[in-house]
Scaffold this motif. Structure first.
Motif, PDB file in Angstrom:
ATOM      1  N   VAL A 233       1.396   6.525  -1.262  1.00 19.10           N
ATOM      2  CA  VAL A 233       0.876   7.708  -0.583  1.00 19.10           C
ATOM      3  C   VAL A 233       0.731   7.413   0.905  1.00 19.10           C
ATOM      4  O   VAL A 233       0.274   6.336   1.299  1.00 19.10           O
ATOM      5  N   ALA A 234       1.151   8.325   1.718  1.00 20.00           N
ATOM      6  CA  ALA A 234       1.087   8.088   3.165  1.00 20.00           C
ATOM      7  C   ALA A 234       0.921   9.417   3.874  1.00 20.00           C
ATOM      8  O   ALA A 234       1.178  10.486   3.317  1.00 20.00           O
ATOM      9  N   ARG A 235       0.444   9.288   5.095  1.00 18.57           N
ATOM     10  CA  ARG A 235       0.400  10.465   5.960  1.00 18.57           C
ATOM     11  C   ARG A 235       1.649  10.421   6.829  1.00 18.57           C
ATOM     12  O   ARG A 235       1.800   9.520   7.651  1.00 18.57           O
ATOM     13  N   PHE A 236       2.548  11.312   6.604  1.00 17.68           N
ATOM     14  CA  PHE A 236       3.812  11.321   7.339  1.00 17.68           C
ATOM     15  C   PHE A 236       3.639  12.180   8.588  1.00 17.68           C
ATOM     16  O   PHE A 236       3.290  13.363   8.493  1.00 17.68           O
ATOM     17  N   ARG A 237       3.867  11.532   9.729  1.00 14.62           N
ATOM     18  CA  ARG A 237       3.687  12.261  10.988  1.00 14.62           C
ATOM     19  C   ARG A 237       5.059  12.578  11.576  1.00 14.62           C
ATOM     20  O   ARG A 237       5.911  11.702  11.719  1.00 14.62           O
ATOM     21  N   ASP A 243       2.973  16.868  13.522  1.00 17.74           N
ATOM     22  CA  ASP A 243       2.304  17.369  12.320  1.00 17.74           C
ATOM     23  C   ASP A 243       2.180  16.240  11.305  1.00 17.74           C
ATOM     24  O   ASP A 243       3.076  15.398  11.183  1.00 17.74           O
ATOM     25  N   GLU A 244       1.080  16.253  10.600  1.00 21.87           N
ATOM     26  CA  GLU A 244       0.869  15.239   9.562  1.00 21.87           C
ATOM     27  C   GLU A 244       0.870  15.894   8.197  1.00 21.87           C
ATOM     28  O   GLU A 244       0.306  16.967   8.000  1.00 21.87           O
ATOM     29  N   VAL A 245       1.487  15.193   7.277  1.00 22.00           N
ATOM     30  CA  VAL A 245       1.527  15.669   5.904  1.00 22.00           C
ATOM     31  C   VAL A 245       1.184  14.498   4.994  1.00 22.00           C
ATOM     32  O   VAL A 245       1.785  13.441   5.077  1.00 22.00           O
ATOM     33  N   MET A 246       0.169  14.725   4.170  1.00 15.77           N
ATOM     34  CA  MET A 246      -0.188  13.706   3.183  1.00 15.77           C
ATOM     35  C   MET A 246       0.663  13.948   1.947  1.00 15.77           C
ATOM     36  O   MET A 246       0.670  15.055   1.406  1.00 15.77           O
ATOM     37  N   ALA A 247       1.386  12.945   1.537  1.00 21.28           N
ATOM     38  CA  ALA A 247       2.306  13.177   0.433  1.00 21.28           C
ATOM     39  C   ALA A 247       2.366  11.970  -0.481  1.00 21.28           C
ATOM     40  O   ALA A 247       2.218  10.829  -0.058  1.00 21.28           O
ATOM     41  N   ILE A 251       6.033  12.350  -6.078  1.00 24.67           N
ATOM     42  CA  ILE A 251       5.920  13.773  -6.428  1.00 24.67           C
ATOM     43  C   ILE A 251       6.859  14.618  -5.572  1.00 24.67           C
ATOM     44  O   ILE A 251       7.492  15.554  -6.052  1.00 24.67           O
ATOM     45  N   VAL A 252       6.961  14.258  -4.299  1.00 23.26           N
ATOM     46  CA  VAL A 252       7.714  15.131  -3.381  1.00 23.26           C
ATOM     47  C   VAL A 252       9.177  14.744  -3.268  1.00 23.26           C
ATOM     48  O   VAL A 252       9.977  15.489  -2.699  1.00 23.26           O
TER      49      VAL A 252
END
Lengths: 302, 612
Positions: A233-237, A243-247, A251-252
């Motif tokens: 799991v990471a916060r993709f910036r 923009d940051e997305v926690m993913a 799953i994604v």
């Protein structure tokens, strides 16, 4: 086209290896010479009508190029070699937006694109084509007008060497600007990750194509972008928008890869329909693949 | 507005555990690494959440976890809603004036009025003021009001009664007047010790202060303790406490005519005197003494002359069924007045009027109205002995036994006798060793009784012989055979008569006619003052007298009284805890709290699983 190989001398075409070579010109020469050395068939066939030299026949050469008169005289097979006439203006468009700075294998997309542009420039210059360069992000940042002058190659290399990351990408805008500027048919080679609005990008390229310009689009992508290999799991910036997305990758991943495939399929379909050569490049693969794509496209064009 | 309280507030400290998820949340909030990436736009379209949404989700998770812990702590603390505050929040000052007989000493009640008026004037400004008069009972004369003038006016109209003193009941009523507000009770009394010697302890919460205003004491008191007439001679017991005159004059009147008098010198605590006069066989007698210093209400005692009225026993049955029961009861006509009615003539209301007990030996022929009257009679507190013989319908008797008991068919038996199951029962205890002689009777037919009944006697085959069943306020005894010498020969045995007598006495539950009542126990329709009165329902003449315990002027010290008040505060605290527990058990909000907590945990699990 020969499949790229990681063994033998082709390993020198690995972008990561190329990156360690000194000057941009040397990089370009290494790429071009390395790529051409493995070919059995001359890529220059049909490019020019001006005789250049004889060369001893080698298996793979077109039989129609054998000079039978020389054979009658010397009982040896020679083939005629011609030099292309410099009639084409070629512009290398390199995307310098921040997303091009991503690189997971030691070479960023921008570096990869720079090497590719250098190699193509070197090749064109050797063919005495007028070659120019445009660097852009959401606007044109660097511009080197096309020229076949001897010093043009050095100027090109310097421009590429100085290429640095800009701001957010807007691929279509420079394309439209360029289409407006062009007064002479020529060739435009776009090197970009095309991470922009696909419709806008295609429209921009179609605009160029509409002006009678040959267009080649090199779609440069990092292996991470193609496979999304992340595990935890990471916060993709986002490199451009921040923009940051926690993913959760597991799953994604499926959805992400489907969207990437859809994007690539869209570009491939739309550009082919528009008569634009489209070549998707993986920054982890050797650069000769890109060169071969270019030469193949040129041979089809001729 | 209702308030929220907790049965075990110490568990609320458990709410401090919410610090754990909060700290973990703050520590873990940046645990996910930051990865720069170029194609985030495609992640946004994937089923993920953006960091901002994720943060909201994390805060939601935190809120759910914190809520779950708070709800758990709250559930353990057992919350409940308290009563609404009645009538606003203005404090109430209740002036409780003792109007018992002990306040009837010369000058005592005048001092009490003065103290009460002074208490009304001294009541804090802004307090509502109420006036309460109490003796055995408590009568709110003026409910909480801002009109102090009416309170003072009503104080002037108070007079001593003939009742006893009951501080507990007075304080309980005062507490009811104050309700859930803060308050103050000004207790105007003579501090008579007897006022605490009751079962009514009352309770005063700590928010209510009690001020005791001493109306004074008497030096001594004389009272007429009892009046008895035997062999046409009247005797009286005269009680005296403290300093009393050297000689006391007492006289006897019958129907308003003085027929004897005596002067005596009280020496010990009491003096028995006999009047040297022949007393008539009937009439209303009263013994009076002269006591100028003590309580005035206890200077006379009344008595009804003549034999006591017998208890009216209604026997319902056919001629052959009732013979032995009638004969057994008629052996003591001073105690029992037997009236027999045939089932088909029994109509209910009029026959049952004034009946102390009913013996039912036959039910066939009783009309529906009569059956309903019998059922109502028992439920209303009447007593009934049922002999389940051949003329008694099982279904009707089963209805008298209620839902638990059932009478089955009768069965012929051979060589069956009866044995007492519980010799200590009031029916058998007077029989003593003779109860064993019941076993001499032989039974040829018995009724089968079923259900969880209280068995007083069994047949030798183990089946119930005599069972007891409470129905409403009444009591039914059911004998599983007849009392007519048909199904058994019990009426021919010597134990039959005492058995019938004790059985009837037991089902009467003390409904024998009395000839003397205390003023406090007088029926509502009778004026509550000493004298010979006619009880409207029974037409019995009854002597109403004061409770001689009230004549005892022994006082509590102020310290003892304060101690008693302190115990009431403790009682109030205890009652408050009991009330809180009862209220909490009725409301059981902790169950809802736990359910909400489980829902919160389930949501936390669902949301948490999407986050990790």
């Amino acid at each position: 086209m020969a499949a790229p190989s990681s063994g033998g001398e082709l390993r020198f075409l690995d972008p990561a290896v190329i990156a360690r070579i000194g000057s941009m010109e040397l990089k370009a020469r290494t790429i071009v010479e390395g790529a051409l050395a493995g070919l059995h068939r001359s890529p220059f066939k049909g490019f020019s009508v001006e005789f250049a030299e004889y060369r001893q026949y080698m298996p793979g050469d077109d039989l129609s190029t054998i000079d039978w008169k020389v054979f009658a005289r010397s009982d040896r097979y020679y083939v005629k070699k011609f030099e292309e006439e410099t009639t084409t203006e070629c512009r290398l468009l390199l995307d310098m937006s921040r997303s091009m700075g991503y690189g997971s294998r030691g070479v960023s997309k921008l570096e990869f694109g720079s090497y590719l542009a250098a190699a193509l420039g070197y090749l064109m210059h050797r063919q005495r084509d007028a070659v120019g360069f445009i660097g852009f992000d959401d606007r044109i940042v660097t511009m080197l007008p096309p020229s076949a002058r001897p010093g043009q190659l050095r100027a090109l290399m310097v421009s590429l060497d100085r290429a640095t990351l800009g701001e957010r990408a807007n691929v279509s805008k420079p394309l439209h600007q360029l289409a407006q500027m062009l007064v002479k048919r020529g060739m435009v080679i776009l090197i970009s990750d095309l991470l922009d609005d696909p419709e806008q990008v295609v429209n921009g390229l179609k605009h160029l194509r509409f002006r009678g310009t040959d267009v080649i689009a090199f779609h440069v992508l990092d292996p991470d972008e193609l496979t999304f290999p992340f595990e935890s799991v990471a916060r993709f910036r986002d490199l451009e928008s921040d923009d940051e997305v926690m993913a959760t990758p597991s799953i994604v991943r499926e959805t992400y890869l489907r969207q990437i495939r859809d994007l690539n399929a869209f570009y491939e379909r739309e550009l082919r329909l528009a008569g634009i050569d489209y070549c998707r490049l993986d920054t982890s693969r050797p650069l000769d693949f890109a060169l071969m794509s270019y030469l193949s496209a040129r041979s089809r064009a001729v | 507005m209702n308030g929220l309280a907790f049965l075990y507030p110490a568990f609320l400290f458990g709410a401090l555990t919410v610090a754990v998820p909060i700290v973990l949340h703050l520590l873990k909030r940046e645990a996910a690494p930051l990865v720069p990436f170029s194609a985030v736009r495609f992640l946004k379209r994937a089923p993920v959440e953006q960091t901002r949404r994720k943060r909201i989700r994390e805060w939601l998770l935190l809120a759910l976890r914190v809520s779950a812990l708070l709800l758990l702590a709250g559930a353990f603390a057992r919350p409940y809603l308290t009563d609404a505050v009645a009538g606003g929040s203005a404090p109430v000052s209740v002036i409780a004036v003792d109007t018992s007989l002990s306040m009837s000493a010369p000058g005592t009640f005048d001092r009490a009025r003065d103290l009460a008026r002074e208490a009304a004037r001294r009541a804090p400004a802004g307090d509502l003021v109420a006036l309460l008069a109490f003796d055995d009972g408590a009568n709110p004369v003026v409910r909480p009001s801002a009109d102090r003038g009416s309170v003072v006016a009503m104080i002037d109209r108070l007079t001593p009664s003939y009742g006893g003193t009951n501080y507990g009941r007075a304080l309980a009523e005062a507490r009811a007047l104050i309700g859930s507000r803060r308050g103050r009770i000004a207790l105007v009394t003579d501090l008579q010790r007897r006022g605490w010697e009751t079962d009514d302890r009352g309770a005063v919460p700590a928010r209510v202060t009690v001020e005791v205003l001493d109306a004074g004491m008497v030096q001594g008191n004389l009272a007429v303790g009892s009046v008895t007439v035997e062999d046409e001679q009247a005797a009286a017991t005269l009680l005296h406490w403290g300093s009393v005159p050297a000689s006391v004059h007492a006289w006897l009147e019958v129907d308003g005519r003085r027929i004897g008098e005596i002067t005596f010198s009280p020496s010990a605590d009491y003096t028995n005197v006999t009047f040297p006069a022949k007393v008539p066989r009937s009439g209303a007698a009263v013994v009076r003494i002269e006591d100028r210093l003590g309580y005035q209400g206890d200077n006379e005692r009344f008595a009804v002359l003549g034999p006591p009225a017998a208890a009216r026993i209604l026997v319902i049955g056919n001629a052959g069924d009732t013979f032995y029961v009638e004969r057994a009861l008629n052996t003591d006509t001073t105690r029992f007045l037997v009236e027999t009615v045939r089932p088909e003539r029994f109509t209910g209301g009029d026959d049952l009027e004034g009946a102390a007990a009913v013996v039912l030996t036959a039910t066939r022929g009783i009309e529906r109205r009569g059956r309903d009257a019998l059922d109502g009679y028992v439920r209303g507190g009447g007593g009934m002995l049922v002999a389940s013989g051949g003329d008694v319908e099982a279904a009707f008797v089963s209805s008298l036994l209620g839902e638990e008991g059932r009478v089955g068919a009768s069965a012929a038996v051979v060589g069956v006798s009866v044995a007492v199951a519980d010799p200590r029962h009031p029916v058998f205890r007077p029989l003593g060793v003779y109860a064993g002689q019941l076993g001499a009777a032989t039974f040829k037919r018995i009724s089968q009784l079923h259900g969880p009944l209280k068995i007083l006697a069994r047949f030798s085959d183990g089946s119930p012989a005599l069972v007891e069943r409470s129905n409403g306020r009444g009591r039914v005894l059911l004998f599983a055979s007849d009392l007519a010498n048909r199904w058994n020969d019990l009426p021919l045995h010597p134990t039959f008569v005492p058995l019938v007598h004790e059985t009837i006495r037991y089902v009467m539950q003390g409904r024998e006619r009395t000839r003397e009542l205390l003023v406090a126990d007088a029926p509502a329709a009778v004026e509550r003052r000493p004298g010979v009165v006619l009880i409207p329902n029974t037409r019995d003449r009854v002597a109403l007298n004061v409770d001689t315990r009230e004549s005892n002027p022994t006082r509590l010290t102020a310290a003892e009284f304060r101690s008693a008040i302190a115990r009431l505060h403790q009682t109030a605290a205890f009652e408050a805890r009991v009330d809180a527990r009862t209220r909490e058990e009725q409301q059981s909000y902790w169950r809802y709290g736990l359910m909400v907590m489980l829902v919160a945990l389930a949501l936390e699990g669902l949301i948490g699983r999407r986050t990790t």
